[in-house]
Design an enzyme around this catalytic site. Structure first.
Site, PDB file in Angstrom:
ATOM      1  CG  HIS A  20      -2.074  -0.930   1.119  1.00 59.41           C
ATOM      2  ND1 HIS A  20      -3.387  -0.518   1.096  1.00 59.41           N
ATOM      3  CD2 HIS A  20      -2.113  -2.282   1.014  1.00 59.41           C
ATOM      4  CE1 HIS A  20      -4.190  -1.564   0.985  1.00 59.41           C
ATOM      5  NE2 HIS A  20      -3.431  -2.654   0.950  1.00 59.41           N
ATOM      6  CG  ASP A 125      -4.564   2.682   2.027  1.00 57.21           C
ATOM      7  OD1 ASP A 125      -5.499   1.981   2.462  1.00 57.21           O
ATOM      8  OD2 ASP A 125      -3.698   2.232   1.259  1.00 57.21           O
ATOM      9  CG  HIS A 369       0.530 -12.249  -4.385  1.00 55.36           C
ATOM     10  ND1 HIS A 369       1.475 -11.657  -5.196  1.00 55.36           N
ATOM     11  CD2 HIS A 369       0.137 -11.281  -3.515  1.00 55.36           C
ATOM     12  CE1 HIS A 369       1.646 -10.396  -4.836  1.00 55.36           C
ATOM     13  NE2 HIS A 369       0.843 -10.145  -3.829  1.00 55.36           N
ATOM     14  CD1 TRP A 372      -4.122  -2.290  -8.856  1.00 54.25           C
ATOM     15  CD2 TRP A 372      -4.721  -4.099 -10.009  1.00 54.25           C
ATOM     16  NE1 TRP A 372      -4.597  -1.865 -10.066  1.00 54.25           N
ATOM     17  CE2 TRP A 372      -4.976  -2.963 -10.798  1.00 54.25           C
ATOM     18  CE3 TRP A 372      -5.018  -5.364 -10.541  1.00 54.25           C
ATOM     19  CZ2 TRP A 372      -5.508  -3.036 -12.089  1.00 54.25           C
ATOM     20  CZ3 TRP A 372      -5.542  -5.444 -11.820  1.00 54.25           C
ATOM     21  CH2 TRP A 372      -5.779  -4.290 -12.579  1.00 54.25           C
ATOM     22  CG  ASN A 373       1.062  -2.543  -5.788  1.00 55.67           C
ATOM     23  OD1 ASN A 373       0.236  -1.740  -6.194  1.00 55.67           O
ATOM     24  ND2 ASN A 373       1.493  -2.541  -4.542  1.00 55.67           N
ATOM     25  CD  GLU A 393      -6.734  -6.828  -3.950  1.00 59.13           C
ATOM     26  OE1 GLU A 393      -5.766  -6.297  -4.506  1.00 59.13           O
ATOM     27  OE2 GLU A 393      -6.725  -7.150  -2.740  1.00 59.13           O
TER      28      GLU A 393
END
Length: 491
Positions: A20, A125, A369, A372-373, A393
């Site tokens: 994050h 965030d 995994h 998203w990054n 997610e």
């Protein structure tokens, strides 16, 4: 505006997990470079140390100063060792729970500091939902940073709206279809996140945080997404229509920032000498021949699963780079497999220079995994994916890879309830892992088609952050919107 000047002052607040921190700090750097905004980041001492030298390097290169304000992390109060200040440092569910409680204890000192700083805008965030209240108190806009895709948010929105998973006849192995989406999207019940399937009386503190996060979205000035329009136009249009909240997509943020700043890797934990050794090894490999294997900063597979991964890598003919946790237990079986594997590839213990690895021409696949990054970084580099979602997610992210034709699946079917720190689902056997690896890395028509799609999407991602591109224009529009709001309210 800041001190009577016309300079917009934006305060950035990251959540305390490395995955994050990276995109949010990179977004802060974009604000400084793109529009000359005054930027402040509020965090704790150890978390600031992860990116401070990168910010210092930016200043040396002539960019504006980003102020970093730090607060003491309440380690003693929650029983944590000094230096563990984010979830990526927590090696057990117990430690992760203490980090979570410490973040809760930080709310009041952070609120006090925000009042003292009194910025023109808060860029927060999503997992700090209380920041919407302090923004309303100070009469300033709060931007919620949702570092995920429009597809994920659309899936979640429709699951909550239509509740297909609530049918009493569905079992954990049954598939459910998500109604109302641009594509046919199906999940097994076991792949859905806990906040959807748990009874209300069984929800824990994190489930309650997710509820507050959703509520804060509707009260925020707008939502900023780390994605780009060309990746998922149908879902960008759909979500903005049903959500009715201002949305801006300004990604891929990692590529946007690395294009504008000389330092590719944000996190200071990357050992430069180790990076050089990795690049030297990659230089000796054939074009697109190497599989990069990494499951992010949080996921901790048990020894049995690590052994199956090792067996699969050994049995395949694919050279590899495999990243494992520095403090991960290395029992006899894993050491044995590592000894067998060392002539075929590299095993990295600790943080790896992921952007550098993915950008190398020798890398032809990425087992991930589905954070998203990682997905965005693979798309930018034009590297297809072997998907292995674990928690959060990630199963929803896997659907984007599947629908867009950007990779192949290992076949994970169980969403982990404890944040991936302690895996409790059945071990995926080596043969299944090997099959997915070879399906992606061979020279079949299917794998060639996947590569063509990823390369095409990579070009779109890069164009999005060029001047005049969709994300470039979105960032400009976002900053102009906040400036207009601030100038109007200050009249």
């Amino acid at each position: 505006m800041d001190n009577g000047s016309n300079q917009l002052h934006v305060l950035f607040l990251p959540y305390f997990a490395t995955g994050h921190i990276i995109p949010l700090v990179n977004a802060a750097r974009l604000f400084v470079f793109h529009a000359g905004v005054k930027v402040t980041i509020l965090t704790t001492h150890h978390n600031a140390s992860l990116f401070r030298s990168t910010i210092d390097n930016d200043v040396e290169d002539g960019h504006s100063v980003i102020s970093i304000h730090t607060l003491r992390f309440p380690s003693t109060e929650v029983g944590l060792p000094e230096g563990i200040e984010n979830f990526s440092s927590a090696s057990s569910p117990e430690l992760a729970g203490k980090v979570f409680y410490a973040i809760y204890l930080l709310q009041k000192p952070m609120e006090d500091k925000i009042r003292e700083i009194h910025p023109d805008c808060i860029f927060s965030d999503m997992y700090l939902p209380w920041t919407v209240n302090i923004a309303l108190e100070l009469k300033i806009p709060r931007l919620l940073f949702n570092q995920s895709s429009y597809m994920y948010n659309s899936i979640l929105y429709n699951l909550r709206l239509y509740k297909p998973h609530k049918s009493k006849t569905i079992t954990s192995t049954d598939s459910i279809s998500v109604p109302g989406l641009p594509d046919k999207i199906e999940f097994k019940l076991s792949q859905l996140t806990d906040d959807l399937i748990k009874p209300e009386d069984e929800k824990n503190a994190f489930d309650e945080l997710l509820d507050r996060t959703r509520e804060s979205e509707d009260r925020s000035y707008g939502i900023v997404h780390d994605t780009f329009y060309e990746l998922e136009p149908a879902y960008a249009d759909y979500y903005q229509k049903v959500k009715k909240t201002k949305c801006w997509q300004i990604g891929p943020i990692s590529h946007f920032s690395s294009k504008l700043f000389r330092r590719k890797e944000l996190i200071n934990a990357v050992d430069e000498s180790n990076s050089c050794a990795i690049v030297e090894w990659l230089n000796e490999q054939e074009h697109k021949s190497v599989l990069y294997v990494s499951f992010g900063s949080v996921v901790r597979f048990p020894e049995a699963q690590l052994t199956e991964i090792a067996k699969a890598l050994e049995a395949s003919s694919i050279p590899f780079i495999w990243v494992v946790k520095k403090d991960q237990s290395a029992e006899t079986t894993c050491l044995l497999e590592e000894e067998k594997l060392k002539n075929k590839g590299l095993i990295i213990r600790g943080w790896a220079p992921q952007l550098t690895i993915l950008d190398h021409s020798a890398v032809g696949g990425f087992m991930t995994h589905c954070g998203w990054n990682s997905i965005l970084e693979a798309i930018i580099a034009g590297v297809p994916l072997v998907t292995w979602p674990v928690f959060a997610e990630q199963f929803y992210n896997e659907k984007l890879v599947e629908v867009m034709g950007l990779g192949v699946k290992v076949g994970a079917e169980v969403h982990e309830s404890n944040g991936g720190v302690e895996i409790s689902s059945l071990v995926i056997e080596s043969e299944k892992i090997k099959e997915a690896i070879e399906k992606l890395m061979d020279d079949s028509k299917e794998s060639q088609k996947i590569r063509e799609k990823v390369i095409g999407m990579s070009e779109m991602a890069k164009n999005a952050v060029e001047e005049g591109g969709s994300s470039w224009n979105n960032l400009t529009a976002l900053i102009d919107d906040i400036k207009n709001f601030t100038s109007t309210t200050n009249v």
